[in-house]
Scaffold this active site. Structure first.
Site, mmCIF file in Angstrom:
data_model
loop_
_atom_site.group_PDB
_atom_site.id
_atom_site.type_symbol
_atom_site.label_atom_id
_atom_site.label_comp_id
_atom_site.label_asym_id
_atom_site.label_seq_id
_atom_site.Cartn_x
_atom_site.Cartn_y
_atom_site.Cartn_z
ATOM 1 N N MET B 291 -2.001 -6.555 -1.329
ATOM 2 C CA MET B 291 -2.744 -5.310 -1.233
ATOM 3 C C MET B 291 -3.033 -4.940 0.220
ATOM 4 O O MET B 291 -2.980 -3.772 0.588
ATOM 5 C CB MET B 291 -4.056 -5.481 -1.997
ATOM 6 C CG MET B 291 -4.815 -4.210 -2.190
ATOM 7 S SD MET B 291 -4.134 -3.287 -3.576
ATOM 8 C CE MET B 291 -5.474 -3.470 -4.748
ATOM 9 N N TYR B 439 -4.449 5.727 -4.425
ATOM 10 C CA TYR B 439 -3.913 4.434 -4.869
ATOM 11 C C TYR B 439 -4.088 3.308 -3.839
ATOM 12 O O TYR B 439 -4.500 3.564 -2.717
ATOM 13 C CB TYR B 439 -2.499 4.550 -5.431
ATOM 14 C CG TYR B 439 -1.336 5.026 -4.605
ATOM 15 C CD1 TYR B 439 -1.365 5.129 -3.236
ATOM 16 C CD2 TYR B 439 -0.137 5.356 -5.252
ATOM 17 C CE1 TYR B 439 -0.240 5.545 -2.530
ATOM 18 C CE2 TYR B 439 0.994 5.778 -4.562
ATOM 19 C CZ TYR B 439 0.935 5.864 -3.202
ATOM 20 O OH TYR B 439 2.030 6.266 -2.517
ATOM 21 N N GLU B 440 -3.836 2.104 -4.293
ATOM 22 C CA GLU B 440 -4.145 0.901 -3.498
ATOM 23 C C GLU B 440 -5.624 0.850 -3.110
ATOM 24 O O GLU B 440 -5.974 0.393 -2.014
ATOM 25 C CB GLU B 440 -3.279 0.824 -2.231
ATOM 26 C CG GLU B 440 -1.795 0.732 -2.463
ATOM 27 C CD GLU B 440 -1.362 -0.458 -3.320
ATOM 28 O OE1 GLU B 440 -2.110 -1.444 -3.390
ATOM 29 O OE2 GLU B 440 -0.286 -0.370 -3.931
ATOM 30 N N GLY B 441 -6.479 1.259 -4.023
ATOM 31 C CA GLY B 441 -7.917 1.323 -3.726
ATOM 32 C C GLY B 441 -8.270 2.689 -3.201
ATOM 33 O O GLY B 441 -7.807 3.070 -2.118
#
Lengths: 595, 595
Positions: B291, B439-441
């Protein structure tokens, strides 16, 4: 499934408690618009928007308009919805009773517009454009033309368009090439191509009335040589009904980011028959009359989309369980807390809420002034009100659409990944909202209108219509400790606005680019200060209701939102002020070749 | 037609003149990456992105992915482009030579990523996700699994995915329900549904390797009970080639606002065979390794989209004739001036430019630290560099994507109505950029990571990796009159950041919601201060080149853009600071029922 409930409680608060809606019925011509009638209209409008227009919003976006053999098919259900819309008398709401209209106040029409924009902006463009055409014809056409076209536009059997833009010119209408050749019978033959014509072709009405900017032979160059023509799709026959097909046709439709159920047409005029509206070469005047009405309406689009996005974001934030409150579990019996507990989610929701409710108040303030400008018995009051409308029109257009876009994006962000897929409808609001910052004059053009035209107009007379009431309000309430949390920040923002105004005026004298370079930030500084004034007044009106008289917490929420606005949004004025003060140098000295 | 030219000149400036790119070859393992090789890679990358990927960007968006009978067809041309991409060795660029990779520095890989994102973000998601899977396996899988999968991921014949999100949980992975049942042969049977799986199914590679978060029987609740599994679409046969079809299948694809040529899949695991990666219940560790790499890459997506939008906006502003300069006609021989003359257009272009170039410097700063963290011979230097990467990862992700979205919207606004229609490609950049904030947090999660994890980590040790060099820089240059216009504003912003940091740390001690309420604004305050530092350094590096050594005006433009940044963008820190100082009260005291 996306949701929408017309925010009637808040609309009534703004109308009656902030903007003296009860005073409307005291204006000549508006006598019937007392609270009973107005509330009935708003209730019925809400029903229409919630149950007829909103259910077609997503499907309309998915389907889009279809162009085939010169005709445009609107999405499934639009024709039936338009029939209900027309039969319900909604096309005539804000029109002159002399032509079959209901003569409703601008305030009421504005609230209806907001609901329409929340429910289905694409649908709203069709009657919206018709109303623009109505305004231009009503203001400038001959009695004969008015008698022929206005009743049809008012009752909605015909619709209208405004044909301004050409492939090589949008903002700079002085470059228009469409030509109009006089014929012996007094009509004209129009030749040219117009683009981006909203509702230029569709299947909702039996006729479409194009208002077309074009040049007469030998016309002066630039905007001083532009005339306005009415060019119907079907030439009205003797009996007034649509007769022969005119030589105007849709050549294609645009594929757009949003408002996909609104047909955006390229229109070819191949010797189409048209009639002059108003005087030769004076077309820009009528165009501006229509444009000013449209600009307020476009501002309301940003507001309406912000509202519906906010409603969905709140519903999602209550439902979606994810993570735990930083202060300890709030719903320990469930696998996670609703995301409404998280400060950053609340920040986004409150920002959206403060935008939407503040913008509603600003839109209504402008509309209320419009009602006074049209109906007040005292000519000096009419003029004062009109001055204010002139001044705030670009602010309403640009601020409400910029904040509307920001708000719809917050509405997506609250949904996370679920906001990015089409299913929940939140991303559509973003795509739909984006156009409002562009059409009817980009927001940059609005800013130039504010600093270049409205600010210096009549030696600052327009400006005073805003500055004086705000200054008076600050003076009157500066010593009130209950209001200090609101009036203090307002006074600070207002000071920044006064300083920026003086600076721009002074610098602009010697270098007009200084005003241009400051314009966008100035418009936002102006707009946020206006919102601060309205939020201070909202707090003032709401504070006495706290406690027993506020069982559902409505006024408490108003005061809390006002506080949020002052603490978390209004500080932007500090940055805007610094940006304005920095001047034009950094952008004008940059070498063209280096971009 | 949209245009894109890789900004090689600026990339080289940032790499060599700001970030000591020449020092890379001095790091063990990077010896071959001298300027000759690096430049050759960048030139070749530019050719690929400009001529192979970019021409498929618009058509890919129009066509989208097609889902039929469990398979996903990527748009026309994607398969052939992927073949060229793979044959050119681009999948292996930043991979370990032990598995066939080229071992390129993160700096070089980042510049390549930027080009890919400018040229075709949708395409980039396929190798991008593969690289994420590569990182997780490389860091945590057994030698056996590595030997089986890594060479295939590195040479690009197989691709990878990361299966985290489920219908009821995205941010809060502790809620994951997908289960993994141990089998006697050491494999596991996976059951569950994952959503939003980028590149979950497609037709570009012969196999797809899913990395799946799931729970083992009896696993502890929450994130402490999540394990990571590798679940290939086809089970590798003895010879290593794809064998039997595994029980994992795509159930549908999402219809999205943008990145429409990237397949976003719902994946069903119906007893799919998987193998544990790393230790049981420690899946979050590998997930975070992957991530973090992805978060930097997503930041670069905002940068890349901003760059291509800016390039198109500049080209349009030079071509489009509309209106006259406020200072008098600049192109009197033409019917109007190019809109580049208008201050507000220049404001938008310079804002875009200052964002893009500043963000490029910040991305490279992080990447350069990553290279040191991985390759520096001195462990304390490695740790210091890693601290810095930890700290700025959320800032790079959120700031670059927020500014990227703002920039692509400016790119639309410069085009006016022509930006809103699909034809010119500008609106696609907005739709594509929007996902990167999510996205990705989400960016709100990045902000929480910054204030909640990175800020307090090791008693502020991470923070000092940023605060110390900036403070030292300000001290060293405070007295330099040539740099006063840059270091002065930097010092002011830095002071605000220091004050905000201390305030949040103090308030957060007693009330964690205070940190949460300040997080998003704090991240932006941090990020803008970082950009100010980089722009000050850019000015410092560029000033000596002005005059004779700057024939094409490159350094002049750098200094001018730095000045613009300081005067017209950095003042935002004043507002951010005031918003942070206002605290959490207005948002936390708001009654839930009142939203």
């Amino acid at each position: 499934m996306p949701i929408y409930k017309a925010p009637l409680r808040d609309m009534r608060f703004v109308l009656y408690e902030l903007m003296d809606g009860d005073g409307l019925a005291a204006l000549p011509g508006l006598e019937t618009f007392d609270r009973t009638l107005t509330d009935a209209i708003l209730d019925e409008a809400a029903r229409l928007c919630e149950t007829v227009l909103f259910p077609l919003n997503r499907s309309g976006d998915e389907e889009g308009c279809r162009f085939e053999n010169g005709t445009v098919a609107t999405p499934d259900g639009f024709a039936e919805a338009y029939r209900l819309f027309r039969d319900g008398g909604w096309t005539s709401l804000a029109c002159d009773p002399a032509y079959g209209g209901q003569g409703a106040p601008a305030t009421v029409a504005t609230l209806f517009q907001e609901m329409m924009c929340s429910a289905n902006l694409s649908f709203g463009t069709y009657p919206g454009l018709s109303h623009g055409a109505y305004v231009a014809l009503h203001g400038y056409a001959s009695e004969e033309i008015k008698a022929r076209y206005l009743p049809k536009l008012v009752d909605g059997t015909w619709s209208g368009t405004m044909c301004l833009t050409e492939p090589h010119c949008g903002t700079d209408l002085g470059l228009i090439r469409t030509s109009a050749e006089p014929r012996e019978d007094g009509s004209h033959a129009l030749f040219g191509t117009k683009i981006f014509i909203s509702a230029g072709e569709h299947d909702l009405t039996e006729n479409i009335v194009h208002l077309v900017l074009a040049r007469l032979p030998g016309a002066p160059k630039g905007t001083a040589g532009i005339s306005l023509f009415v060019v119907p799709k079907y030439l009205p026959a003797e009996d007034g009904r649509p007769g022969l097909r005119n030589a105007v046709a849709c050549g294609s439709i645009e594929h757009k980011m949003g408002i996909r159920a609104s047909s955006t047409c390229l229109m070819n005029f191949d010797g189409a028959t048209g009639w002059l509206v108003g005087e030769p070469h004076k077309g820009m005047r009528a165009m501006f009359a229509m444009m000013n009405a449209e600009r307020l309406a476009v501002g309301v689009q940003g507001l309406g989309l912000g509202e519906v996005s906010y409603q969905n974001a709140v519903a999602y934030a209550r439902d979606r369980l994810q993570g735990r409150s930083l202060a300890g579990a709030k719903a320990p019996e469930r696998p996670a807390d609703p995301i409404l507990v998280h400060p950053d989610v609340r920040r986004m929701l409150l920002t959206a809420r403060a935008h939407v409710e503040g913008c509603r108040a600003l839109a209504l303030w402008a509309a209320r002034a419009l009602d006074d400008a049209r109906h007040h018995p005292d000519p000096s009051e009419r003029r004062a009100a009109d001055d204010f409308v002139q001044l705030v029109t670009p602010v309403v257009k640009a601020l409400l659409t910029d904040l509307g876009f920001e708000t719809t994006n917050l509405g997506v962000q609250v949904f996370g990944g679920h906001g990015y897929i089409r299913e929940h409808g939140q991303e559509q609001h973003v795509r739909d909202a984006r156009i409002a910052q562009i059409y009817e004059g980009t927001n940059g053009i609005q800013a130039l209108d504010l600093v270049g035209r409205k600010m210096p107009a009549h030696a600052g007379r327009y400006l005073r219509r805003f500055f004086h009431p705000v200054a008076d309000y600050i003076d009157a309430h500066a010593a009130d400790p209950e209001l200090a949390a609101f009036v203090g920040p307002l006074a600070k923002a207002f000071g920044r606005l006064q300083q920026a105004t003086a600076t721009i005026a002074r610098r602009g004298l010697s270098r007009p680019e200084e005003a241009g370079a400051a314009a966008s930030e100035y418009l936002h500084l102006f707009g946020l200060t206006a919102l601060a004034y309205l939020w201070a007044r909202t707090a003032e009106v709401s504070l006495p209701h706290l406690g027993e008289t506020d069982p559902d917490g409505y006024y408490r929420a108003k005061v809390a939102t006002a506080r949020f606005f002052m603490e978390r949004i209004l500080p932007r004025t500090g940055a805007l002020s610094a940006q304005i003060m920095a001047g034009a140098r950094t952008m004008m000295d940059f070498e063209d070749a280096a971009f």
